[in-house]
Write a protein that holds these residues in place. Structure first.
Motif, PDB file in Angstrom:
ATOM      1  N   SER A 119       0.928  -1.285   0.034  1.00  0.00           N
ATOM      2  CA  SER A 119       0.094   0.025   0.135  1.00  0.00           C
ATOM      3  C   SER A 119       0.935   1.357  -0.100  1.00  0.00           C
ATOM      4  O   SER A 119       1.930   1.138   0.533  1.00  0.00           O
ATOM      5  N   MET A 120       0.354   2.257  -0.787  1.00  0.00           N
ATOM      6  CA  MET A 120       1.092   3.676  -0.557  1.00  0.00           C
ATOM      7  C   MET A 120       0.015   4.670  -0.599  1.00  0.00           C
ATOM      8  O   MET A 120      -0.855   4.740  -1.243  1.00  0.00           O
ATOM      9  N   ALA A 121       0.463   5.733   0.138  1.00  0.00           N
ATOM     10  CA  ALA A 121      -0.226   6.892   0.112  1.00  0.00           C
ATOM     11  C   ALA A 121       0.627   8.119  -0.229  1.00  0.00           C
ATOM     12  O   ALA A 121       1.626   8.467   0.386  1.00  0.00           O
ATOM     13  N   TRP A 122       0.421   8.973  -1.302  1.00  0.00           N
ATOM     14  CA  TRP A 122       1.212   9.803  -1.765  1.00  0.00           C
ATOM     15  C   TRP A 122       0.344  11.306  -1.398  1.00  0.00           C
ATOM     16  O   TRP A 122      -0.721  11.227  -1.941  1.00  0.00           O
ATOM     17  N   LEU A 123       0.688  11.861  -0.652  1.00  0.00           N
ATOM     18  CA  LEU A 123       0.001  12.995   0.151  1.00  0.00           C
ATOM     19  C   LEU A 123       0.860  14.234   0.080  1.00  0.00           C
ATOM     20  O   LEU A 123       1.290  14.843   1.218  1.00  0.00           O
ATOM     21  N   PRO A 124       1.448  14.666  -0.983  1.00  0.00           N
ATOM     22  CA  PRO A 124       2.226  16.141  -0.984  1.00  0.00           C
ATOM     23  C   PRO A 124       1.335  16.974  -0.619  1.00  0.00           C
ATOM     24  O   PRO A 124       0.238  17.137  -0.682  1.00  0.00           O
ATOM     25  N   GLN A 125       1.985  18.237  -0.080  1.00  0.00           N
ATOM     26  CA  GLN A 125       1.366  19.496   0.323  1.00  0.00           C
ATOM     27  C   GLN A 125       1.162  20.201  -0.878  1.00  0.00           C
ATOM     28  O   GLN A 125       1.733  19.853  -1.939  1.00  0.00           O
ATOM     29  N   GLU A 126       0.621  21.359  -0.707  1.00  0.00           N
ATOM     30  CA  GLU A 126       0.118  22.131  -2.024  1.00  0.00           C
ATOM     31  C   GLU A 126       1.226  22.209  -2.966  1.00  0.00           C
ATOM     32  O   GLU A 126       2.226  22.873  -2.300  1.00  0.00           O
ATOM     33  N   THR A 127       1.015  22.394  -4.190  1.00  0.00           N
ATOM     34  CA  THR A 127       1.931  22.941  -5.057  1.00  0.00           C
ATOM     35  C   THR A 127       1.349  24.132  -5.484  1.00  0.00           C
ATOM     36  O   THR A 127       0.334  24.505  -5.966  1.00  0.00           O
ATOM     37  N   ASP A 259      -9.427  29.262  -1.600  1.00  0.00           N
ATOM     38  CA  ASP A 259      -7.905  29.392  -1.221  1.00  0.00           C
ATOM     39  C   ASP A 259      -7.570  28.134  -0.670  1.00  0.00           C
ATOM     40  O   ASP A 259      -8.396  27.002  -0.563  1.00  0.00           O
ATOM     41  N   SER A 260      -6.251  28.073  -0.458  1.00  0.00           N
ATOM     42  CA  SER A 260      -5.475  26.793   0.190  1.00  0.00           C
ATOM     43  C   SER A 260      -6.218  26.613   1.526  1.00  0.00           C
ATOM     44  O   SER A 260      -6.512  25.457   1.886  1.00  0.00           O
ATOM     45  N   TYR A 261      -6.592  27.425   2.282  1.00  0.00           N
ATOM     46  CA  TYR A 261      -7.080  27.278   3.855  1.00  0.00           C
ATOM     47  C   TYR A 261      -8.507  26.796   3.690  1.00  0.00           C
ATOM     48  O   TYR A 261      -8.844  25.500   4.191  1.00  0.00           O
ATOM     49  N   GLU A 262      -9.420  26.805   2.726  1.00  0.00           N
ATOM     50  CA  GLU A 262     -10.712  26.463   2.270  1.00  0.00           C
ATOM     51  C   GLU A 262     -10.320  24.934   1.837  1.00  0.00           C
ATOM     52  O   GLU A 262     -11.276  24.178   2.383  1.00  0.00           O
ATOM     53  N   LEU A 263      -9.478  24.719   1.067  1.00  0.00           N
ATOM     54  CA  LEU A 263      -9.225  23.439   0.464  1.00  0.00           C
ATOM     55  C   LEU A 263      -8.569  22.490   1.354  1.00  0.00           C
ATOM     56  O   LEU A 263      -9.195  21.344   1.436  1.00  0.00           O
ATOM     57  N   ARG A 264      -7.919  22.929   2.289  1.00  0.00           N
ATOM     58  CA  ARG A 264      -7.283  22.050   3.491  1.00  0.00           C
ATOM     59  C   ARG A 264      -8.607  21.740   4.299  1.00  0.00           C
ATOM     60  O   ARG A 264      -8.299  20.696   5.105  1.00  0.00           O
ATOM     61  N   GLN A 265      -9.390  22.589   4.654  1.00  0.00           N
ATOM     62  CA  GLN A 265     -10.633  22.077   5.479  1.00  0.00           C
ATOM     63  C   GLN A 265     -11.258  20.902   4.946  1.00  0.00           C
ATOM     64  O   GLN A 265     -12.128  20.219   5.921  1.00  0.00           O
ATOM     65  N   ARG A 266     -11.124  20.601   3.848  1.00  0.00           N
ATOM     66  CA  ARG A 266     -11.829  19.433   3.196  1.00  0.00           C
ATOM     67  C   ARG A 266     -10.813  18.344   2.753  1.00  0.00           C
ATOM     68  O   ARG A 266     -10.886  17.066   3.173  1.00  0.00           O
ATOM     69  N   LEU A 267      -9.783  18.693   2.784  1.00  0.00           N
ATOM     70  CA  LEU A 267      -8.639  17.572   2.496  1.00  0.00           C
ATOM     71  C   LEU A 267      -8.229  16.809   3.753  1.00  0.00           C
ATOM     72  O   LEU A 267      -7.982  15.745   3.801  1.00  0.00           O
ATOM     73  N   GLY A 268      -8.351  17.542   4.806  1.00  0.00           N
ATOM     74  CA  GLY A 268      -7.874  16.747   6.339  1.00  0.00           C
ATOM     75  C   GLY A 268      -8.855  15.662   6.574  1.00  0.00           C
ATOM     76  O   GLY A 268      -8.578  14.526   6.674  1.00  0.00           O
ATOM     77  N   PRO A 269     -10.151  15.963   6.534  1.00  0.00           N
ATOM     78  CA  PRO A 269     -10.925  14.842   6.924  1.00  0.00           C
ATOM     79  C   PRO A 269     -11.307  13.742   5.836  1.00  0.00           C
ATOM     80  O   PRO A 269     -11.123  12.470   6.061  1.00  0.00           O
ATOM     81  N   LEU A 270     -10.775  14.103   4.495  1.00  0.00           N
ATOM     82  CA  LEU A 270     -10.744  13.146   3.342  1.00  0.00           C
ATOM     83  C   LEU A 270      -9.660  12.194   3.332  1.00  0.00           C
ATOM     84  O   LEU A 270      -9.646  11.034   3.449  1.00  0.00           O
ATOM     85  N   ILE A 271      -8.438  12.611   3.982  1.00  0.00           N
ATOM     86  CA  ILE A 271      -7.341  11.885   4.251  1.00  0.00           C
ATOM     87  C   ILE A 271      -7.384  10.902   5.244  1.00  0.00           C
ATOM     88  O   ILE A 271      -7.023   9.778   5.378  1.00  0.00           O
ATOM     89  N   ARG A 272      -7.987  11.613   6.423  1.00  0.00           N
ATOM     90  CA  ARG A 272      -8.139  10.666   7.551  1.00  0.00           C
ATOM     91  C   ARG A 272      -8.935   9.504   7.207  1.00  0.00           C
ATOM     92  O   ARG A 272      -9.113   8.343   7.853  1.00  0.00           O
ATOM     93  N   LEU A 273     -10.252   9.751   6.580  1.00  0.00           N
ATOM     94  CA  LEU A 273     -11.005   8.857   6.101  1.00  0.00           C
ATOM     95  C   LEU A 273     -10.495   7.681   5.003  1.00  0.00           C
ATOM     96  O   LEU A 273     -10.575   6.625   5.274  1.00  0.00           O
ATOM     97  N   LEU A 274      -9.748   8.199   4.310  1.00  0.00           N
ATOM     98  CA  LEU A 274      -9.227   7.426   3.290  1.00  0.00           C
ATOM     99  C   LEU A 274      -7.736   6.719   3.461  1.00  0.00           C
ATOM    100  O   LEU A 274      -7.360   5.553   2.750  1.00  0.00           O
ATOM    101  N   ASN A 275      -7.229   7.141   4.467  1.00  0.00           N
ATOM    102  CA  ASN A 275      -5.796   6.663   4.807  1.00  0.00           C
ATOM    103  C   ASN A 275      -6.006   6.617   6.424  1.00  0.00           C
ATOM    104  O   ASN A 275      -5.073   7.151   7.261  1.00  0.00           O
TER     105      ASN A 275
END
Length: 286
Positions: A119-127, A259-275
């Motif tokens: 298994s592999m999780a590719w989770l870079p911070q924002e470009t 913006d990136s702040y609003e994006l992270r508000q969604r990405l955090g819970p998504l990553i915890r759910l899927l990883n």
């Protein structure tokens, strides 16, 4: 008076120094743990391996010591999870892509390989792309039919808090994901040269400055679909597809945010759910 350090003639262009970097890491499963098998790094590429709890996936932090990219730079990353190994990959910070000189492009190549039962999780911070940045990226994945993959790729066009606007530039992104001998996911993204106009199109970002793509390929991907849609809400969408007769499938999600702040508000819970094994990388919260 002649100078000891004469200025170069204006008729001859002086080549600018460019960043070059290459990093490779393979991980093996041994004695109940995911451990380093091989590690190689050169140029501005560095890979650091923080301590993780016993039994957790091996975590690697990718670093570009140049501090960012610009036209003519070239970075190459190769990662491999051996049979039964588990690994999580992230970046030390957001990768910034600065104004390019002329038509030159920064190039990034990523190759991920997953062996059987890995298994592999590719989770870079924002470009982050700045005005007149030019970035060409290619991501190629080869994985076994019984491997598990999670990829999260966020991209931000300027920083709203800094009143930065991206008007012109180029962003080209090519993905290929193969499961066994079959191509399961392929996409080509191109924004520019009028990036501001592209982002304001309803079919692209409707004025948003931050986007993200999430791909999960795993046997349990389908049962995560409803929860993913609830987290994303009206700011994006998600779908699922499974090849005929396959024991695995692909969950694909897209997000758009102002913006990136609003994006992270969604990405955090998504990553915890899927990883659930690795969760959100620690560097994301620092």
């Amino acid at each position: 008076m002649n100078s000891l350090y004469p200025m170069p003639s204006s008729e001859k262009a002086v080549p600018l120094q460019r960043t070059r970097g290459s990093g490779r890491l393979s991980v093996k499963h041994a004695a109940g743990q995911s451990r380093i098998d091989r590690l190689f790094q050169e140029g501005s590429a560095r890979i650091r391996l923080p301590k993780v709890p016993k039994g957790a996936p091996l975590e690697a932090v990718i670093i570009n010591t140049a501090g960012g990219l610009t036209g003519g730079d070239h970075m190459v990353w190769h990662f491999e999870a051996g049979e039964g190994a588990r690994m999580s990959l992230t970046t030390q910070a957001c990768e910034k892509t600065y104004k390019a000189n002329g038509e030159t492009e920064a190039r990034v190549a990523v190759r991920l390989k997953l062996q059987s039962a890995s298994s592999m999780a590719w989770l870079p911070q924002e470009t982050i792309l700045f005005d007149r940045a030019r970035l060409q990226r290619a991501i190629d994945v080869d994985m076994a039919a019984d491997a598990r993959l999670l990829m999260v790729e966020p991209v931000v066009f300027g920083r709203l808090a800094m009143n930065e606007a991206v008007i012109k530039g180029l962003f080209r992104d090519r993905w290929r994901i193969r499961v066994g001998a079959h191509l399961l996911h392929a996409e080509e993204t191109r924004l520019g040269p009028d990036i501001d106009a592209d982002l304001n199109r309803m079919a692209i970002a409707a004025g948003g400055l931050a986007i993200a793509t999430i791909v999960m390929i795993a046997p349990e991907a389908e049962i995560r679909l409803d929860a993913v849609r609830q987290i994303i809400g009206p700011s994006g969408g998600a779908s699922y597809v499974s090849p005929r007769g396959a024991k695995t499938g692909k969950l694909l999600a897209r997000l758009v945010a102002k913006d990136s702040y609003e994006l992270r508000q969604r990405l955090g819970p998504l990553i915890r759910l899927l990883n659930p094994e690795g969760g959100l990388p620690k560097v994301w919260s620092t």
